[in-house]
Design a protein around this motif. Structure first.
Motif, PDB file in Angstrom:
ATOM      1  N   ASN A  23      16.188  55.776  73.244  1.00  0.00           N
ATOM      2  CA  ASN A  23      17.587  56.143  73.492  1.00  0.00           C
ATOM      3  C   ASN A  23      17.791  56.456  74.982  1.00  0.00           C
ATOM      4  OD1 ASN A  23      20.210  56.998  73.305  1.00  0.00           O
ATOM      5  ND2 ASN A  23      19.798  58.708  71.923  1.00  0.00           N
ATOM      6  N   THR A  24      18.737  55.756  75.610  1.00  0.00           N
ATOM      7  CA  THR A  24      19.006  55.990  77.032  1.00  0.00           C
ATOM      8  C   THR A  24      19.966  57.153  77.258  1.00  0.00           C
ATOM      9  OG1 THR A  24      20.756  54.312  76.998  1.00  0.00           O
ATOM     10  CG2 THR A  24      18.539  53.599  77.651  1.00  0.00           C
ATOM     11  N   LYS A  25      20.568  57.673  76.196  1.00  0.00           N
ATOM     12  CA  LYS A  25      21.376  58.911  76.236  1.00  0.00           C
ATOM     13  C   LYS A  25      22.524  58.844  77.248  1.00  0.00           C
ATOM     14  CE  LYS A  25      17.499  61.192  76.838  1.00  0.00           C
ATOM     15  NZ  LYS A  25      16.521  62.272  77.055  1.00  0.00           N
ATOM     16  N   LYS A  26      23.320  57.801  77.167  1.00  0.00           N
ATOM     17  CA  LYS A  26      24.470  57.650  78.058  1.00  0.00           C
ATOM     18  C   LYS A  26      25.762  58.163  77.435  1.00  0.00           C
ATOM     19  CE  LYS A  26      22.684  53.669  80.634  1.00  0.00           C
ATOM     20  NZ  LYS A  26      22.923  52.249  81.023  1.00  0.00           N
ATOM     21  N   TYR A  27      25.782  58.244  76.098  1.00  0.00           N
ATOM     22  CA  TYR A  27      26.988  58.656  75.387  1.00  0.00           C
ATOM     23  C   TYR A  27      26.673  59.798  74.418  1.00  0.00           C
ATOM     24  CZ  TYR A  27      29.111  54.208  76.852  1.00  0.00           C
ATOM     25  OH  TYR A  27      29.597  53.155  77.583  1.00  0.00           O
ATOM     26  N   GLY A  82      26.938  52.363  64.423  1.00  0.00           N
ATOM     27  CA  GLY A  82      27.535  51.144  63.896  1.00  0.00           C
ATOM     28  C   GLY A  82      27.443  49.952  64.824  1.00  0.00           C
ATOM     29  N   SER A  83      26.758  50.101  65.961  1.00  0.00           N
ATOM     30  CA  SER A  83      26.525  48.976  66.869  1.00  0.00           C
ATOM     31  C   SER A  83      25.239  49.236  67.632  1.00  0.00           C
ATOM     32  CB  SER A  83      27.686  48.804  67.851  1.00  0.00           C
ATOM     33  OG  SER A  83      27.641  49.795  68.859  1.00  0.00           O
ATOM     34  N   ALA A  84      24.611  48.161  68.105  1.00  0.00           N
ATOM     35  CA  ALA A  84      23.354  48.314  68.831  1.00  0.00           C
ATOM     36  C   ALA A  84      23.540  49.161  70.082  1.00  0.00           C
ATOM     37  CB  ALA A  84      22.798  46.939  69.200  1.00  0.00           C
ATOM     38  N   LYS A  85      24.623  48.927  70.816  1.00  0.00           N
ATOM     39  CA  LYS A  85      24.872  49.697  72.039  1.00  0.00           C
ATOM     40  C   LYS A  85      25.015  51.178  71.737  1.00  0.00           C
ATOM     41  CE  LYS A  85      28.000  50.079  76.013  1.00  0.00           C
ATOM     42  NZ  LYS A  85      29.200  49.519  76.671  1.00  0.00           N
ATOM     43  N   GLY A  86      25.815  51.486  70.722  1.00  0.00           N
ATOM     44  CA  GLY A  86      26.023  52.890  70.371  1.00  0.00           C
ATOM     45  C   GLY A  86      24.762  53.568  69.888  1.00  0.00           C
ATOM     46  N   LEU A  88      21.577  52.676  70.632  1.00  0.00           N
ATOM     47  CA  LEU A  88      20.540  52.735  71.663  1.00  0.00           C
ATOM     48  C   LEU A  88      20.927  53.582  72.867  1.00  0.00           C
ATOM     49  CD1 LEU A  88      19.399  48.998  71.606  1.00  0.00           C
ATOM     50  CD2 LEU A  88      18.197  50.965  70.627  1.00  0.00           C
ATOM     51  N   GLN A  89      22.218  53.927  72.977  1.00  0.00           N
ATOM     52  CA  GLN A  89      22.671  54.691  74.135  1.00  0.00           C
ATOM     53  C   GLN A  89      23.346  56.009  73.764  1.00  0.00           C
ATOM     54  OE1 GLN A  89      25.066  52.330  76.802  1.00  0.00           O
ATOM     55  NE2 GLN A  89      23.631  50.645  76.850  1.00  0.00           N
ATOM     56  N   GLY A  90      23.408  56.329  72.468  1.00  0.00           N
ATOM     57  CA  GLY A  90      24.198  57.482  72.060  1.00  0.00           C
ATOM     58  C   GLY A  90      23.431  58.600  71.388  1.00  0.00           C
ATOM     59  N   ILE A  91      23.823  59.829  71.683  1.00  0.00           N
ATOM     60  CA  ILE A  91      23.384  61.010  70.932  1.00  0.00           C
ATOM     61  C   ILE A  91      24.439  61.239  69.853  1.00  0.00           C
ATOM     62  CG2 ILE A  91      22.965  63.500  71.037  1.00  0.00           C
ATOM     63  CD1 ILE A  91      22.059  63.070  73.956  1.00  0.00           C
ATOM     64  N   GLN A  92      24.014  61.182  68.593  1.00  0.00           N
ATOM     65  CA  GLN A  92      24.942  61.201  67.458  1.00  0.00           C
ATOM     66  C   GLN A  92      25.120  62.633  66.935  1.00  0.00           C
ATOM     67  OE1 GLN A  92      26.046  58.073  67.018  1.00  0.00           O
ATOM     68  NE2 GLN A  92      24.433  57.144  68.274  1.00  0.00           N
ATOM     69  N   ILE A  93      26.377  63.100  66.961  1.00  0.00           N
ATOM     70  CA  ILE A  93      26.711  64.445  66.495  1.00  0.00           C
ATOM     71  C   ILE A  93      27.658  64.332  65.306  1.00  0.00           C
ATOM     72  CG2 ILE A  93      27.646  66.704  67.125  1.00  0.00           C
ATOM     73  CD1 ILE A  93      25.244  65.840  68.822  1.00  0.00           C
ATOM     74  N   THR A  94      27.328  64.964  64.186  1.00  0.00           N
ATOM     75  CA  THR A  94      28.147  64.887  62.979  1.00  0.00           C
ATOM     76  C   THR A  94      28.703  66.259  62.626  1.00  0.00           C
ATOM     77  OG1 THR A  94      26.911  62.998  62.104  1.00  0.00           O
ATOM     78  CG2 THR A  94      28.140  64.306  60.522  1.00  0.00           C
ATOM     79  N   ILE A  95      30.014  66.317  62.389  1.00  0.00           N
ATOM     80  CA  ILE A  95      30.706  67.560  62.048  1.00  0.00           C
ATOM     81  C   ILE A  95      30.928  67.611  60.538  1.00  0.00           C
ATOM     82  CG2 ILE A  95      32.776  68.962  62.412  1.00  0.00           C
ATOM     83  CD1 ILE A  95      33.163  67.449  65.069  1.00  0.00           C
ATOM     84  N   CYS A  96      30.598  68.731  59.906  1.00  0.00           N
ATOM     85  CA  CYS A  96      30.781  68.892  58.469  1.00  0.00           C
ATOM     86  C   CYS A  96      32.242  69.178  58.123  1.00  0.00           C
ATOM     87  CB  CYS A  96      29.915  70.036  57.947  1.00  0.00           C
ATOM     88  SG  CYS A  96      28.143  69.687  58.018  1.00  0.00           S
ATOM     89  N   VAL A  97      32.669  68.691  56.958  1.00  0.00           N
ATOM     90  CA  VAL A  97      34.043  68.919  56.478  1.00  0.00           C
ATOM     91  C   VAL A  97      34.020  69.523  55.080  1.00  0.00           C
ATOM     92  CG1 VAL A  97      34.958  67.056  57.911  1.00  0.00           C
ATOM     93  CG2 VAL A  97      34.259  66.548  55.563  1.00  0.00           C
ATOM     94  N   ASN A  98      32.931  70.184  54.702  1.00  0.00           N
ATOM     95  CA  ASN A  98      32.789  70.760  53.364  1.00  0.00           C
ATOM     96  C   ASN A  98      33.901  71.757  53.069  1.00  0.00           C
ATOM     97  OD1 ASN A  98      31.101  71.958  55.501  1.00  0.00           O
ATOM     98  ND2 ASN A  98      30.732  73.599  54.009  1.00  0.00           N
ATOM     99  N   SER A  99      34.377  71.753  51.832  1.00  0.00           N
ATOM    100  CA  SER A  99      35.539  72.562  51.448  1.00  0.00           C
ATOM    101  C   SER A  99      35.271  74.059  51.516  1.00  0.00           C
ATOM    102  CB  SER A  99      35.990  72.191  50.031  1.00  0.00           C
ATOM    103  OG  SER A  99      34.942  72.412  49.093  1.00  0.00           O
TER     104      SER A  99
END
Length: 248
Positions: A23-27, A82-86, A88-99
């Motif tokens: 991961n190049t960590k650009k995004y 959802g894409s190779a660029k994303g 290989l270059q992205g740090i993925q952060i997920t926000i919870c929406v639990n009720s």
């Protein structure tokens, strides 16, 4: 104050759901879980990743209204954008929406975590993007639908007090802990609760037959505090009236 802790996926499992340490960590890529079920919080999703999800997907951090839980070091290229660029270059952060959580607070917590990552990894605010940016998927859905304004989220990041993000060390207790339920009259009743433990809460879980009844035992928790929190979650969801925390 946002607590940021690690619950890192083992390397053997990471090899199955990431593209390795490239991961190049650009995004920084923002996602939401899109799962409003009670109990679908950051801890649950971190455990799902740790124990091996039923689908090939991965992301670095899950954030809810109480904490941020990191599943992968940022040098891993996770398969969430959802894409190779994303990926290989992205740090993925997920926000919870639990009720049973506070979505607004989860968004604020995510902003503070993103601000910390931007500083540590030298990523500019222009490279904080939605999952939609790379794949066209309607994600983060709530944010895109206006339940939290994207521009306001970016403003939260710019003004975030980075010093309030507190990284918590991994527990070093010698003992580990199980949570054991009371018994269920039928195997089917036990299996129904088993599926909630495994797929909603993200716990490893074992079924045990006791005479003509059944009970459940969770996989090991790394501290007594975590096991007690799990016990509280079981009772809040009314999955077992009787529970016990057992050291091993």
């Amino acid at each position: 104050m946002v607590v940021w802790r690690q619950y890192l996926v083992p390397e053997a499992q990471a090899a199955k759901v990431t593209y390795g340490k490239q991961n190049t960590k650009k995004y920084i890529v923002i996602h939401e879980t899109d799962n409003e079920k009670s109990g679908a919080d950051a801890d649950a999703y971190a455990r799902l990743q740790f124990n091996g999800m039923h689908r090939e997907a991965s992301w670095h951090l899950t954030v809810d209204d109480k904490e941020a839980v990191q599943s992968f070091e940022f040098n891993y290229a996770c398969g969430g954008a959802g894409s190779a660029k994303g990926n290989l270059q992205g740090i993925q952060i997920t926000i919870c929406v639990n009720s049973d959580g506070d979505y607004s607070q989860a968004v604020h917590n995510a902003a503070e975590v993103v601000a910390r990552i931007m500083r540590d990894e030298s990523i500019p605010i222009e490279n904080v993007v939605q999952h939609y940016y790379f794949s066209g998927k309607n994600c983060p859905r709530k944010m895109r639908e206006g339940q939290a304004n994207w521009l306001q989220f970016l403003a939260y990041i710019k003004n975030a007090p980075i010093g309030t993000v507190r990284k918590r060390k991994i527990p070093t207790d010698i003992e580990r802990y199980h949570v054991v339920t009371g018994t269920y009259e039928t195997r089917q009743a036990a299996e129904n609760v088993h599926d909630v433990f495994k797929y909603r809460f993200g716990w490893g879980v074992h079924m045990e037959q006791i005479s003509d009844k059944w009970r459940l035992k969770t996989a090991l928790f790394t501290s007594k505090a975590e096991a007690k929190a799990a016990e509280k979650k079981i009772k809040a969801a009314q999955l077992s009236e009787v529970t016990d925390v057992i050291a091993e």
